[in-house]
Design a protein around this motif. Structure first.
Motif, PDB file in Angstrom:
ATOM      1  N   ARG A  86      -1.964   4.605   9.536  1.00 58.37           N
ATOM      2  CA  ARG A  86      -1.909   5.340   8.286  1.00 58.37           C
ATOM      3  C   ARG A  86      -1.110   6.616   8.532  1.00 58.37           C
ATOM      4  N   GLN A  90       1.262   2.037   5.803  1.00 60.40           N
ATOM      5  CA  GLN A  90       0.837   1.108   6.861  1.00 60.40           C
ATOM      6  C   GLN A  90       1.686  -0.162   6.783  1.00 60.40           C
ATOM      7  N   ASP A 148       0.833  -1.193   0.000  1.00 56.06           N
ATOM      8  CA  ASP A 148       0.000   0.000   0.000  1.00 56.06           C
ATOM      9  C   ASP A 148       0.868   1.243   0.000  1.00 56.06           C
ATOM     10  N   ASP A 183       0.115   3.985   1.736  1.00 53.88           N
ATOM     11  CA  ASP A 183      -0.114   4.846   2.903  1.00 53.88           C
ATOM     12  C   ASP A 183       0.863   4.577   4.045  1.00 53.88           C
TER      13      ASP A 183
HETATM   14 MG    MG Z   1      -4.288   1.688   4.518  1.00 49.31          MG
END
Ligand code: MG
Ligand code: UDP
Length: 332
Positions: free
Chosen positions: A204, A102, A98, A100
């Motif tokens: 996040r 994370q 991802d 973001d």
């Molecule tokens: Mg996420």
């Protein structure tokens, strides 16, 4: 396209992540540079409406032979964004993650090590998940439900997208052409030697999750309907059970009719039973509908995503793919 031969391909779907891209870039390239293996980063811009598009263009300009950007014509969803990347990977080992942060990019060497130990799919589960309470709750219950419905799908945690796949698996996944799919589950269908490692998980870094409650439910239906007939089979079983019970009930009422004579007591109980059964019928109809809807989507054979252009080395101006081909066809 240049003749750069990467060993690693990192595939990242991105939707409105302007706050995270700069940090993603620096942490990811630092980690990958340390690995000392040729790599490429394929980022799909999945219809972002913020500055993501412009920022990606700028990132591509910084490292044109390593960073490739696929620009979608609209929002086609995280899994389609990954699929578009899969169709174009050049590396032997493919890693999805991802944007973001994370999934910490620093965990990538762990995945690469597991791949090099001979596994063809490396799944992950999140250690000490950092998510809101309700997200944790929904995800835990869903993981439990999935384990129960799909015991063959061996993964502890289907929500973590930091995963590694060998190239042949990725090519198989890309060739399915499925429009509603769930990549980690699809990969397990083709894997011969999968493994699972724990990876760190962060909150996040910035921006907000692109998933609300409704989207999460839709997403989970994709997983269940895409990989199992369990819901349909459950309804067949429930149907059989209820038919048997109702038959017994009819016999019971008939016997009473002859012994006690006509009676009207218990009308409301009958209504309650009726409403309950109607509820079950509607639910069953919904389940059947979920499958039919997906069949409908597949048979229409619409393109599952449309690419506006691709930024990669060897194309000094954006390669205009598909979208414009469609326009030309329409004109001609
Ligand atoms: Mg996420
Ligand atoms: N994403 C995407 N298209 C979408 C939704 C999300 O490409 O329609 C990307 C998003 O930018 C991120 C990843 O998919 O890189 C996971 O999304 P998000 O962090 O919003 O999901 P969550 O972590 O809340 O499950």
């Amino acid at each position: 396209m240049s003749n750069y031969h990467p060993y690693l391909s990192i595939v990242i779907p991105v939707h409105n992540e302007q706050e995270n891209l700069e940090e993603l870039y620096s942490r990811l390239t630092t980690t990958l540079d340390k690995l000392n293996k040729p790599y490429e980063i394929i980022i799909t811009n999945d219809g972002s409406t913020d500055r993501t598009g412009a920022m990606l263009q700028e990132l591509h300009a910084r490292r044109p032979h390593q960073i490739r950007v696929i620009e979608f014509n609209g929002n086609f969803g995280q899994h389609m964004a990954i699929m578009a990347g899969f169709e174009r990977v050049r590396g032997e080992i493919v890693i999805t993650m991802d944007a973001d942060l994370q999934n910490p990019p620093e965990e990538i060497p762990k995945l690469v090590a597991a791949m090099e130990a001979g596994h063809d799919v490396v799944n992950t589960h999140r250690l000490e998940r950092q998510d809101s309470f309700w997200r944790l709750f929904v995800s835990r219950s869903h993981n439990k439900l999935r384990e129960w419905m799909m015991p063959k799908l061996k993964m502890k945690d289907e929500g973590c997208m930091l995963r590694a796949y060998r190239r042949n698996i990725v090519d198989l996944m890309a060739s399915t052409g499925e429009a509603t799919t769930f990549i980690p589950a699809l990969a397990l269908n083709y894997a011969s030697n999968p493994t699972e490692v724990g990876v760190a998980h962060a909150e996040r870094a910035a921006g907000t999750s692109n998933y609300n409650f409704y989207k999460l439910i839709r997403y989970n239906f994709d997983l269940v309907t895409g990989f199992s007939l369990f819901p349909l089979q459950v309804f067949t079983l429930i149907g059989m059970l209820i038919s048997m019970l109702s038959f017994g009930f009819v016999v019971f009422l008939m016997v009473r009719r002859f012994i006690v004579g006509p009676e009207v007591e218990g009308v409301f109980t009958l209504f309650a039973i009726l409403f309950f059964l109607i509820g079950i019928v509607l639910l069953g109809l919904g389940v059947v509908g979920e499958y039919i809807g997906r069949i409908y989507q597949e048979v229409r054979k619409r393109p599952r995503f449309v690419i506006r252009h691709i930024l990669e080395e060897g194309s000094n101006k954006p390669t205009v793919a598909r979208a414009s081909q469609l326009e030309q066809q329409a004109e001609g």
